[in-house]
Each structure stands twice: as C-alpha cells, then as structure tokens.
Motif scaffolding. Sequence first.
Motif, PDB file in Angstrom:
ATOM      1  N   GLU A 142     -13.524  -9.426  18.502  1.00  0.00           N
ATOM      2  CA  GLU A 142     -12.991 -10.231  17.210  1.00  0.00           C
ATOM      3  C   GLU A 142     -11.780  -9.415  16.813  1.00  0.00           C
ATOM      4  OE1 GLU A 142     -15.005  -9.755  12.730  1.00  0.00           O
ATOM      5  OE2 GLU A 142     -16.153 -10.853  14.218  1.00  0.00           O
ATOM      6  N   ILE A 143     -11.010 -10.204  16.207  1.00  0.00           N
ATOM      7  CA  ILE A 143      -9.893  -9.694  15.475  1.00  0.00           C
ATOM      8  C   ILE A 143      -9.890 -10.456  14.195  1.00  0.00           C
ATOM      9  CG2 ILE A 143      -8.019 -11.275  16.667  1.00  0.00           C
ATOM     10  CD1 ILE A 143      -6.243  -9.008  16.361  1.00  0.00           C
ATOM     11  N   ASN A 144      -9.589  -9.821  13.086  1.00  0.00           N
ATOM     12  CA  ASN A 144      -9.463 -10.115  11.630  1.00  0.00           C
ATOM     13  C   ASN A 144      -8.723  -9.432  10.602  1.00  0.00           C
ATOM     14  OD1 ASN A 144     -10.898  -7.915  11.342  1.00  0.00           O
ATOM     15  ND2 ASN A 144     -12.897  -8.668  10.409  1.00  0.00           N
ATOM     16  N   GLY A 145      -8.326  -9.921   9.695  1.00  0.00           N
ATOM     17  CA  GLY A 145      -7.718  -9.438   8.692  1.00  0.00           C
ATOM     18  C   GLY A 145      -8.055  -9.968   7.282  1.00  0.00           C
ATOM     19  N   GLY A 146      -7.736  -9.542   6.110  1.00  0.00           N
ATOM     20  CA  GLY A 146      -8.105  -9.949   4.739  1.00  0.00           C
ATOM     21  C   GLY A 146      -7.258  -9.132   3.761  1.00  0.00           C
ATOM     22  N   LEU A 147      -7.299  -9.939   2.591  1.00  0.00           N
ATOM     23  CA  LEU A 147      -6.557  -9.357   1.342  1.00  0.00           C
ATOM     24  C   LEU A 147      -7.675  -9.678   0.204  1.00  0.00           C
ATOM     25  CD1 LEU A 147      -4.147  -8.110   0.310  1.00  0.00           C
ATOM     26  CD2 LEU A 147      -3.235 -10.547  -0.221  1.00  0.00           C
ATOM     27  N   GLY A 148      -7.855  -8.459  -0.403  1.00  0.00           N
ATOM     28  CA  GLY A 148      -8.658  -8.628  -1.662  1.00  0.00           C
ATOM     29  C   GLY A 148      -8.082  -8.063  -2.962  1.00  0.00           C
ATOM     30  N   ARG A 149      -8.888  -8.542  -3.893  1.00  0.00           N
ATOM     31  CA  ARG A 149      -7.994  -7.954  -5.667  1.00  0.00           C
ATOM     32  C   ARG A 149      -9.164  -7.135  -5.857  1.00  0.00           C
ATOM     33  NH1 ARG A 149      -4.106  -7.760  -8.919  1.00  0.00           N
ATOM     34  NH2 ARG A 149      -4.837  -8.287 -11.047  1.00  0.00           N
ATOM     35  N   ASN A 150      -8.692  -5.898  -6.333  1.00  0.00           N
ATOM     36  CA  ASN A 150      -9.634  -5.146  -6.975  1.00  0.00           C
ATOM     37  C   ASN A 150      -9.971  -5.673  -8.321  1.00  0.00           C
ATOM     38  OD1 ASN A 150      -9.940  -3.202  -5.074  1.00  0.00           O
ATOM     39  ND2 ASN A 150      -7.836  -2.180  -5.450  1.00  0.00           N
ATOM     40  N   VAL A 151     -11.359  -5.881  -8.662  1.00  0.00           N
ATOM     41  CA  VAL A 151     -11.654  -6.308  -9.909  1.00  0.00           C
ATOM     42  C   VAL A 151     -11.492  -5.279 -11.090  1.00  0.00           C
ATOM     43  CG1 VAL A 151     -13.586  -7.227 -11.048  1.00  0.00           C
ATOM     44  CG2 VAL A 151     -13.215  -7.743  -8.677  1.00  0.00           C
ATOM     45  N   ASN A 152     -12.069  -4.204 -11.076  1.00  0.00           N
ATOM     46  CA  ASN A 152     -12.052  -3.142 -12.205  1.00  0.00           C
ATOM     47  C   ASN A 152     -11.027  -1.943 -11.514  1.00  0.00           C
ATOM     48  OD1 ASN A 152     -13.385  -2.246 -10.059  1.00  0.00           O
ATOM     49  ND2 ASN A 152     -14.998  -1.247 -11.238  1.00  0.00           N
ATOM     50  N   ASN A 153      -9.805  -2.309 -11.208  1.00  0.00           N
ATOM     51  CA  ASN A 153      -8.909  -0.968 -10.944  1.00  0.00           C
ATOM     52  C   ASN A 153      -8.398  -0.610 -12.166  1.00  0.00           C
ATOM     53  OD1 ASN A 153      -7.413  -3.505 -11.296  1.00  0.00           O
ATOM     54  ND2 ASN A 153      -5.459  -2.733 -10.610  1.00  0.00           N
ATOM     55  N   ASP A 154      -7.956   0.709 -11.957  1.00  0.00           N
ATOM     56  CA  ASP A 154      -7.416   1.606 -12.967  1.00  0.00           C
ATOM     57  C   ASP A 154      -5.819   1.558 -12.744  1.00  0.00           C
ATOM     58  OD1 ASP A 154     -10.098   2.624 -13.894  1.00  0.00           O
ATOM     59  OD2 ASP A 154     -10.034   4.218 -12.469  1.00  0.00           O
ATOM     60  N   ASP A 155      -5.208   2.183 -13.885  1.00  0.00           N
ATOM     61  CA  ASP A 155      -3.770   2.121 -14.253  1.00  0.00           C
ATOM     62  C   ASP A 155      -3.067   2.738 -12.666  1.00  0.00           C
ATOM     63  OD1 ASP A 155      -4.028   0.665 -16.421  1.00  0.00           O
ATOM     64  OD2 ASP A 155      -3.691   2.673 -17.637  1.00  0.00           O
ATOM     65  N   PHE A 156      -3.591   3.948 -12.277  1.00  0.00           N
ATOM     66  CA  PHE A 156      -3.106   4.547 -11.100  1.00  0.00           C
ATOM     67  C   PHE A 156      -3.453   3.778  -9.827  1.00  0.00           C
ATOM     68  CE2 PHE A 156      -7.361   6.329 -12.017  1.00  0.00           C
ATOM     69  CZ  PHE A 156      -7.877   6.465 -10.689  1.00  0.00           C
ATOM     70  N   GLN A 157      -4.389   2.856  -9.770  1.00  0.00           N
ATOM     71  CA  GLN A 157      -4.480   2.386  -8.610  1.00  0.00           C
ATOM     72  C   GLN A 157      -4.099   0.965  -8.294  1.00  0.00           C
ATOM     73  OE1 GLN A 157      -8.938   1.692  -8.821  1.00  0.00           O
ATOM     74  NE2 GLN A 157      -9.235   0.881  -6.634  1.00  0.00           N
ATOM     75  N   ASP A 158      -3.991   0.718  -6.778  1.00  0.00           N
ATOM     76  CA  ASP A 158      -3.406  -0.385  -6.475  1.00  0.00           C
ATOM     77  C   ASP A 158      -4.110  -1.813  -6.957  1.00  0.00           C
ATOM     78  OD1 ASP A 158      -1.335   0.883  -5.296  1.00  0.00           O
ATOM     79  OD2 ASP A 158      -2.437   1.047  -3.382  1.00  0.00           O
ATOM     80  N   ALA A 159      -3.671  -2.776  -7.175  1.00  0.00           N
ATOM     81  CA  ALA A 159      -4.401  -4.012  -7.562  1.00  0.00           C
ATOM     82  C   ALA A 159      -4.873  -4.622  -6.275  1.00  0.00           C
ATOM     83  CB  ALA A 159      -3.527  -4.857  -8.477  1.00  0.00           C
ATOM     84  N   PHE A 160      -4.398  -4.527  -5.101  1.00  0.00           N
ATOM     85  CA  PHE A 160      -4.802  -5.296  -4.105  1.00  0.00           C
ATOM     86  C   PHE A 160      -5.463  -4.288  -2.832  1.00  0.00           C
ATOM     87  CE2 PHE A 160      -2.050  -8.051  -6.106  1.00  0.00           C
ATOM     88  CZ  PHE A 160      -2.847  -9.395  -6.066  1.00  0.00           C
TER      89      PHE A 160
END
Length: 172
Positions: A142-160
């Motif tokens: 299997e080969i796969n990829g995905g993109l997710g959105r961080n629900v409760n991210n902090d100011d210093f953290q990436d949103a995705f």
Amino acid sequence: MKYLIAFFGMAIVSHTAYTQAYPRFENNHEVKFNMGLFLVTTTVEGSYEYFLGEDTSIGGTLYFDNDEWDYNGNFGIGPNFRAYFGYVPRSGFFAEAFGLYYHGKNRIETSLDPIERDYKTLALGLGIGRKWVTRSQKFSLEINGGLGRNVNNDDFQDAFMYRAGLSIGFRF
C-alpha cells in the motif's frame, strides 16, 4: 417425481453457480507495517484494518518515535474509515477519513534563547492511496498520503499535519 428431481437438481446447480460468482472473503483482518516511514524517519508505525465488506473498512494506527521533535511528535494513535474504488474487492484506489491524537515537543526561536514547549493535539483529515494484493488475498502493498487539520493547535504549532506511507500487510 421427475419435477422433484429437476427442482433439487436446479437448486444444486444454482447454488454452485452462486458460490463461484461471488467468492467468500474469509480474511477480514489485516495488519500492516509502514516500512517507508521507518526507512525515512525511523518511526515505527503499525496499522490494523477490519473489512466491513468488499469496499469499506475501519481501522486504527499506532506509531512510536524516539525523536519527540519530529514533525508528528513521538507518539500517535487514531482511527480511520476507508472506501475502496477498485475492480478487485478490498484493493485498488481508496479514500479515507482519519483522526489522529499525537504529542511531542516544538522549539520556538526567539531573540534570546529558544523556548521548548510540549504539545498534545488532535487532528482530523482526509487521505488517498492505492493498495495491491496477491491472488491469495494474504499479502498487500500500500502507498498512501493524507493531510489533516489540527483541531486544538497552539500558537507555536503548525495548523496542518501530513501523513505518508509505504506499507506491507498480512491478512488473516
């Protein structure tokens, strides 16, 4: 009497034809190891998948990494739901919805000293991929990829966040 024999004969023939046209899938469980992620980042990721039918499955992912500064932290766990669109059942192109809880550390560069912060976050996302299976339906690639959105991210953290993998699997 001839009609009774003919009826039972037709029932046996139709049952045999039905079982040949629609094979029974007995290997509903699959465990996978993401060897691509391991070779690139030394992260150990294992997945489990349970097939609900010929074209849908539910599963879960668990990963560990000794590097807590890694892009997805040093521990993660989460569920997924997949829908397959191939001509061969339980393989081919798929789309998935996933959730992932993970934690790690992040460093913020300031004018004085860098600040280190721990984070724990939940991400929801979508992914796509392709799965190939052997004729015996025992082994998969299997080969796969995905993109997710961080629900409760902090100011210093990436949103995705992102996921990628090249996995080998075994069905039982």
